[in-house]
Design an enzyme around this catalytic site. Sequence first.
Site, mmCIF file in Angstrom:
data_model
loop_
_atom_site.group_PDB
_atom_site.id
_atom_site.type_symbol
_atom_site.label_atom_id
_atom_site.label_comp_id
_atom_site.label_asym_id
_atom_site.label_seq_id
_atom_site.Cartn_x
_atom_site.Cartn_y
_atom_site.Cartn_z
ATOM 1 N N GLU A 243 0.119 42.191 104.588
ATOM 2 C CA GLU A 243 -1.236 42.000 104.029
ATOM 3 C C GLU A 243 -1.048 42.422 102.617
ATOM 4 O O GLU A 243 -1.015 43.417 102.198
ATOM 5 C CB GLU A 243 -2.310 42.991 104.924
ATOM 6 N N CYS A 278 -8.235 44.215 97.610
ATOM 7 C CA CYS A 278 -7.546 43.184 97.636
ATOM 8 C C CYS A 278 -8.229 41.889 97.493
ATOM 9 O O CYS A 278 -7.966 40.745 97.067
ATOM 10 C CB CYS A 278 -6.420 42.993 98.624
#
Length: 485
Positions: A243, A278
């Site tokens: 991720e 993010c």
Amino acid sequence: MTHWIAGDWVSGEGEMIQSLSPYNSEVVWKGESATEAQVESAVNAARNAFIEWKKLPFENRQAIVERFAELVKDNADSIAEVIAKETGKPFWETKTEAGAMVGKIAISIRAYHERTPYKEREAAGNKIVLRHRPLGVMAVFGPYNFPGHLPNGHIVPALLAGNTVVLKPSEQTPWTSEVIMKLWQKAGLPKGVINLVQGARSTGEALANAKGIDGLLFTGSANTGHILHRQFAGDTGKMLALEMGGNNPMVISKAFGDLDATVYTIVQSAFISAGQRCTCARRLYVPEGEKGDALLARLVDVTKNIHVDQPFSETTPFMGSQISIAAAEFILNAQKKLQALGGELLLEARSLGHAFVSPGIIDATNVAELPDEEYFGPLLQVIRYTTLAQAVELANDTRYGLSAGLVSTDDSEWDYFVEHIRAGIVNRNRQLTGASGDAPFGGPGASGNLKPSAYYAADYCAYPMASMEGDACEIPEQLSPGLTL
């Protein structure tokens, strides 16, 4: 004692590391990092514990996880305080992280049953059975921006499935992981089921290179993720789930609706957590013309009044600091580079001392070749466009694909956007940083390879075992050609 290995707290034998509070530069944690030999001990402890842990009935594993959840609830404020001191995020925000940890546990329990169930059926005289089995020893690499919540989203599904874990947190947030490991210890977790190793790059490399791990769950930067991907290339015996970040686009339509509601949504997308999520918006596509001009003027006016301060300030801040002085300098240098390429400052990001940076907005419309970089902080690039098709084409011009968003009251524009945009998380009239815990989290391209978070983490913590079963061997009425019995 900074490492938890085989159920014991031990001191590191490597180099000294310390965690500095980014808003006042005070040392809040220090210790010696784990050596390669200590990492190997942690992996071996996890391997030994795996033998009995996987045999434990699911209900017993669930009971321990739920005891941990209760301990997190009981200690939510102290967890939030530690996270605030280590990350510089406002206390109100870190309180939500502690709450999210508990919520993700409930999601993970439900996901175990729904994503990896036991199933059987009859077919052609055979019993067809689907079971799921744990992978083994899982290495978990945690990030600094959500040092409690994000590792928790990997650890809990891994444990529920019957795996054991070696956690290597970010070297910038070791204290948070130490506090949380002590709660796992109080929850009654058997020795070696979770192991904690602290350290920087060398510790991470030792864990990633360890022969005894069966999988690695990583949340962090694209650069580190790509190093791991190359390292694991050709090693089909280990599961690698990445991720990573995103250069996330947010498109504002001419039909954006209420001005202040739109500005609020942009601010929440770009500057929440001081831009250190993010999924934060990095590129803002604004239509040419008076409506776009008015929107930008209001956005600049609101953004320059964002309150930036220490986590526990009496006047509650919206934004805290960057994770470190180096991270703050990175944002200021990125702003200078964009200016040198032709960007025009609409609101200058400024150093406010220690690791504080005020939010910045830069018009990058005239930058001929806009760098495809993730500026992990409060720096928003604005690009003006003429048609929605052009905006979507520009938005897709990135190697990343984590999140994207459209602000529009026009349903036909949304239909076009959701059909043509390339991203794993795509929101309409909502902040880009908004994501549901029971939905996939991740995206294509350089943003990662799998979606091992929350509900869908169950998929990557167990492998399916398909069986065709009968009570005894049988001879068919007609033998296969060429056989005689």
